[in-house]
Design a protein around this motif. Structure first.
Motif, PDB file in Angstrom:
ATOM      1  N   PHE A   1       0.808  -1.223   0.000  1.00  0.00           N
ATOM      2  CA  PHE A   1       0.000   0.000   0.000  1.00  0.00           C
ATOM      3  C   PHE A   1       0.844   1.278   0.000  1.00  0.00           C
ATOM      4  CE2 PHE A   1      -3.246  -2.965   1.580  1.00  0.00           C
ATOM      5  CZ  PHE A   1      -4.279  -2.640   0.711  1.00  0.00           C
ATOM      6  N   LEU A   2       2.165   1.157   0.148  1.00  0.00           N
ATOM      7  CA  LEU A   2       3.015   2.358   0.120  1.00  0.00           C
ATOM      8  C   LEU A   2       2.770   3.129  -1.168  1.00  0.00           C
ATOM      9  CD1 LEU A   2       6.561   1.488   1.498  1.00  0.00           C
ATOM     10  CD2 LEU A   2       4.917   3.126   2.412  1.00  0.00           C
ATOM     11  N   GLY A   3       2.636   4.421  -1.050  1.00  0.00           N
ATOM     12  CA  GLY A   3       2.393   5.268  -2.219  1.00  0.00           C
ATOM     13  C   GLY A   3       0.922   5.481  -2.514  1.00  0.00           C
ATOM     14  N   ASP A   4       0.049   4.663  -1.936  1.00  0.00           N
ATOM     15  CA  ASP A   4      -1.386   4.881  -2.099  1.00  0.00           C
ATOM     16  C   ASP A   4      -1.797   6.081  -1.257  1.00  0.00           C
ATOM     17  OD1 ASP A   4      -1.405   2.623  -3.638  1.00  0.00           O
ATOM     18  OD2 ASP A   4      -2.780   1.480  -2.358  1.00  0.00           O
ATOM     19  N   PRO A   5      -2.665   6.952  -1.801  1.00  0.00           N
ATOM     20  CA  PRO A   5      -3.036   8.155  -1.047  1.00  0.00           C
ATOM     21  C   PRO A   5      -3.755   7.860   0.270  1.00  0.00           C
ATOM     22  CG  PRO A   5      -4.192   8.052  -3.172  1.00  0.00           C
ATOM     23  CD  PRO A   5      -3.267   6.888  -3.106  1.00  0.00           C
ATOM     24  N   GLY A   6      -4.358   6.694   0.408  1.00  0.00           N
ATOM     25  CA  GLY A   6      -5.096   6.365   1.615  1.00  0.00           C
ATOM     26  C   GLY A   6      -4.286   5.691   2.702  1.00  0.00           C
ATOM     27  N   PHE A   7      -2.970   5.535   2.504  1.00  0.00           N
ATOM     28  CA  PHE A   7      -2.108   4.965   3.550  1.00  0.00           C
ATOM     29  C   PHE A   7      -1.443   6.135   4.257  1.00  0.00           C
ATOM     30  CE2 PHE A   7       1.609   1.750   4.383  1.00  0.00           C
ATOM     31  CZ  PHE A   7       1.371   1.818   5.738  1.00  0.00           C
ATOM     32  N   LEU A   8      -1.968   6.448   5.438  1.00  0.00           N
ATOM     33  CA  LEU A   8      -1.541   7.618   6.200  1.00  0.00           C
ATOM     34  C   LEU A   8      -1.026   7.205   7.574  1.00  0.00           C
ATOM     35  CD1 LEU A   8      -4.728   9.755   5.491  1.00  0.00           C
ATOM     36  CD2 LEU A   8      -2.541   9.892   4.265  1.00  0.00           C
ATOM     37  N   VAL A   9      -0.104   7.995   8.093  1.00  0.00           N
ATOM     38  CA  VAL A   9       0.363   7.785   9.468  1.00  0.00           C
ATOM     39  C   VAL A   9       0.146   9.055  10.270  1.00  0.00           C
ATOM     40  CG1 VAL A   9       2.058   5.988   8.937  1.00  0.00           C
ATOM     41  CG2 VAL A   9       2.756   8.391   8.877  1.00  0.00           C
ATOM     42  N   ALA A  10      -0.065   8.862  11.564  1.00  0.00           N
ATOM     43  CA  ALA A  10      -0.121   9.958  12.522  1.00  0.00           C
ATOM     44  C   ALA A  10       1.212   9.947  13.257  1.00  0.00           C
ATOM     45  CB  ALA A  10      -1.270   9.749  13.502  1.00  0.00           C
ATOM     46  N   VAL A  11       1.857  11.097  13.301  1.00  0.00           N
ATOM     47  CA  VAL A  11       3.170  11.198  13.934  1.00  0.00           C
ATOM     48  C   VAL A  11       3.117  12.263  15.017  1.00  0.00           C
ATOM     49  CG1 VAL A  11       5.620  11.690  13.538  1.00  0.00           C
ATOM     50  CG2 VAL A  11       4.283  10.539  11.761  1.00  0.00           C
ATOM     51  N   THR A  12       3.637  11.925  16.187  1.00  0.00           N
ATOM     52  CA  THR A  12       3.773  12.881  17.268  1.00  0.00           C
ATOM     53  C   THR A  12       5.144  12.693  17.905  1.00  0.00           C
ATOM     54  OG1 THR A  12       2.767  13.767  19.268  1.00  0.00           O
ATOM     55  CG2 THR A  12       2.603  11.401  18.977  1.00  0.00           C
ATOM     56  N   ASN A  13       5.804  13.786  18.176  1.00  0.00           N
ATOM     57  CA  ASN A  13       7.155  13.750  18.761  1.00  0.00           C
ATOM     58  C   ASN A  13       8.104  12.858  17.967  1.00  0.00           C
ATOM     59  OD1 ASN A  13       6.273  15.434  20.842  1.00  0.00           O
ATOM     60  ND2 ASN A  13       5.648  13.694  22.088  1.00  0.00           N
ATOM     61  N   GLY A  14       7.921  12.804  16.648  1.00  0.00           N
ATOM     62  CA  GLY A  14       8.790  12.015  15.781  1.00  0.00           C
ATOM     63  C   GLY A  14       8.460  10.537  15.713  1.00  0.00           C
ATOM     64  N   ASP A  15       7.455  10.095  16.446  1.00  0.00           N
ATOM     65  CA  ASP A  15       7.092   8.670  16.470  1.00  0.00           C
ATOM     66  C   ASP A  15       5.748   8.436  15.792  1.00  0.00           C
ATOM     67  OD1 ASP A  15       9.353   7.954  18.009  1.00  0.00           O
ATOM     68  OD2 ASP A  15       8.306   8.501  19.859  1.00  0.00           O
ATOM     69  N   VAL A  16       5.625   7.298  15.121  1.00  0.00           N
ATOM     70  CA  VAL A  16       4.342   6.919  14.531  1.00  0.00           C
ATOM     71  C   VAL A  16       3.408   6.532  15.670  1.00  0.00           C
ATOM     72  CG1 VAL A  16       3.149   5.284  13.021  1.00  0.00           C
ATOM     73  CG2 VAL A  16       5.394   6.181  12.354  1.00  0.00           C
ATOM     74  N   ALA A  17       2.289   7.254  15.762  1.00  0.00           N
ATOM     75  CA  ALA A  17       1.313   7.020  16.824  1.00  0.00           C
ATOM     76  C   ALA A  17       0.142   6.179  16.337  1.00  0.00           C
ATOM     77  CB  ALA A  17       0.800   8.349  17.358  1.00  0.00           C
ATOM     78  N   GLY A  18      -0.038   6.092  15.013  1.00  0.00           N
ATOM     79  CA  GLY A  18      -1.132   5.326  14.453  1.00  0.00           C
ATOM     80  C   GLY A  18      -1.091   5.399  12.942  1.00  0.00           C
ATOM     81  N   TYR A  19      -1.999   4.678  12.308  1.00  0.00           N
ATOM     82  CA  TYR A  19      -2.031   4.637  10.845  1.00  0.00           C
ATOM     83  C   TYR A  19      -3.426   4.266  10.372  1.00  0.00           C
ATOM     84  CZ  TYR A  19      -2.034  -0.293  11.648  1.00  0.00           C
ATOM     85  OH  TYR A  19      -2.394  -1.523  12.108  1.00  0.00           O
ATOM     86  N   VAL A  20      -3.671   4.513   9.107  1.00  0.00           N
ATOM     87  CA  VAL A  20      -4.893   4.077   8.443  1.00  0.00           C
ATOM     88  C   VAL A  20      -4.533   3.660   7.025  1.00  0.00           C
ATOM     89  CG1 VAL A  20      -5.560   6.413   7.700  1.00  0.00           C
ATOM     90  CG2 VAL A  20      -7.307   4.634   7.909  1.00  0.00           C
ATOM     91  N   VAL A  21      -5.184   2.611   6.545  1.00  0.00           N
ATOM     92  CA  VAL A  21      -5.051   2.164   5.161  1.00  0.00           C
ATOM     93  C   VAL A  21      -6.452   2.172   4.564  1.00  0.00           C
ATOM     94  CG1 VAL A  21      -4.383   0.281   3.611  1.00  0.00           C
ATOM     95  CG2 VAL A  21      -3.072   0.684   5.715  1.00  0.00           C
ATOM     96  N   ALA A  22      -6.625   2.924   3.478  1.00  0.00           N
ATOM     97  CA  ALA A  22      -7.938   3.036   2.841  1.00  0.00           C
ATOM     98  C   ALA A  22      -7.751   3.221   1.340  1.00  0.00           C
ATOM     99  CB  ALA A  22      -8.707   4.214   3.433  1.00  0.00           C
ATOM    100  N   ASP A  23      -8.783   2.876   0.580  1.00  0.00           N
ATOM    101  CA  ASP A  23      -8.723   3.089  -0.860  1.00  0.00           C
ATOM    102  C   ASP A  23     -10.118   3.280  -1.428  1.00  0.00           C
ATOM    103  OD1 ASP A  23      -9.847   0.542  -1.017  1.00  0.00           O
ATOM    104  OD2 ASP A  23      -8.108  -0.393  -1.912  1.00  0.00           O
ATOM    105  N   VAL A  24     -10.179   3.563  -2.715  1.00  0.00           N
ATOM    106  CA  VAL A  24     -11.445   3.736  -3.433  1.00  0.00           C
ATOM    107  C   VAL A  24     -11.440   2.774  -4.606  1.00  0.00           C
ATOM    108  CG1 VAL A  24     -12.919   5.325  -4.734  1.00  0.00           C
ATOM    109  CG2 VAL A  24     -11.578   6.183  -2.814  1.00  0.00           C
ATOM    110  N   SER A  25     -12.560   2.076  -4.806  1.00  0.00           N
ATOM    111  CA  SER A  25     -12.673   1.176  -5.956  1.00  0.00           C
ATOM    112  C   SER A  25     -14.100   1.222  -6.495  1.00  0.00           C
ATOM    113  CB  SER A  25     -12.296  -0.250  -5.558  1.00  0.00           C
ATOM    114  OG  SER A  25     -13.119  -0.701  -4.512  1.00  0.00           O
ATOM    115  N   PRO A  26     -14.258   0.920  -7.801  1.00  0.00           N
ATOM    116  CA  PRO A  26     -15.607   0.920  -8.376  1.00  0.00           C
ATOM    117  C   PRO A  26     -16.450  -0.213  -7.787  1.00  0.00           C
ATOM    118  CG  PRO A  26     -13.916   0.506 -10.065  1.00  0.00           C
ATOM    119  CD  PRO A  26     -13.229   0.588  -8.745  1.00  0.00           C
ATOM    120  N   SER A  27     -17.734   0.084  -7.584  1.00  0.00           N
ATOM    121  CA  SER A  27     -18.653  -0.918  -7.059  1.00  0.00           C
ATOM    122  C   SER A  27     -20.059  -0.607  -7.575  1.00  0.00           C
ATOM    123  CB  SER A  27     -18.632  -0.894  -5.526  1.00  0.00           C
ATOM    124  OG  SER A  27     -19.573  -1.790  -4.994  1.00  0.00           O
TER     125      SER A  27
END
Length: 164
Positions: free
Chosen positions: A52-78
């Motif tokens: 998922f690296l490079g996908d716009p929906g793979f995000l991290v939350a960073v505080t004090n230089g550390d990863v505090a959390g993440y989300v992986v999401a995408d959009v597809s036709p349905s």
């Protein structure tokens, strides 16, 4: 996006910095996998996040230089529509109840909307009341149950948010 931790939070002594939400980078993957392993009984492997690296929906939350959390999401036709899907979201155990999950979910909804999603779905363990409360706060409504969805035979609740 930068948000401040809520004032007066019991945990403010552990979060004296700002929270930044940004796209995940390769250097974040080990921290993401650690959070995944601490958060779920059937965690995703490193390779799943790597894809998922490079996908716009793979995000991290960073505080004090550390990863505090993440989300992986995408959009597809349905069925002629664009369906957003929050596939995975987790917050480090030491950073829970501090607004990190809300910030990640908020940014994820914005990214999916910007990429054309008409609605967003996610699956949540039937027993995960904390997550279900958060999703309801963001306008997600339960629409169905999937029996035995998780490896330990626990049901999933599918929740959907319609976008305007």
């Amino acid at each position: 996006m930068t948000v401040r931790a809520p004032e007066g939070d019991d945990h403010s002594d552990r979060n004296d910095g700002e929270l930044a939400i940004r796209p995940a980078e390769r250097a974040d993957l080990l921290a993401v996998v650690r959070i995944e392993n601490e958060s779920f009984p059937q965690p995703w492997p490193y390779e799943a996040f790597d894809r998922f690296l490079g996908d716009p929906g793979f995000l991290v939350a960073v505080t004090n230089g550390d990863v505090a959390g993440y989300v992986v999401a995408d959009v597809s036709p349905s069925f002629g529509r664009q369906l957003g899907h929050v596939k995975d979201i987790a917050v480090h155990p030491d950073r829970r109840e501090m607004g990190v999950g809300s910030a990640l979910l908020s940014r994820s909804v914005a990214v999916l909307t910007a990429h054309g999603a008409d609605s967003i779905k996610l699956e949540v363990r039937r027993s995960n009341d904390r997550a279900k409360r958060l999703y309801r706060q963001f306008g997600f409504e339960p629409i169905r149950r999937i029996p035995g969805y998780y490896g330990n035979d626990e049901d999933a609740i599918v929740m959907v948010r319609q976008l305007e």
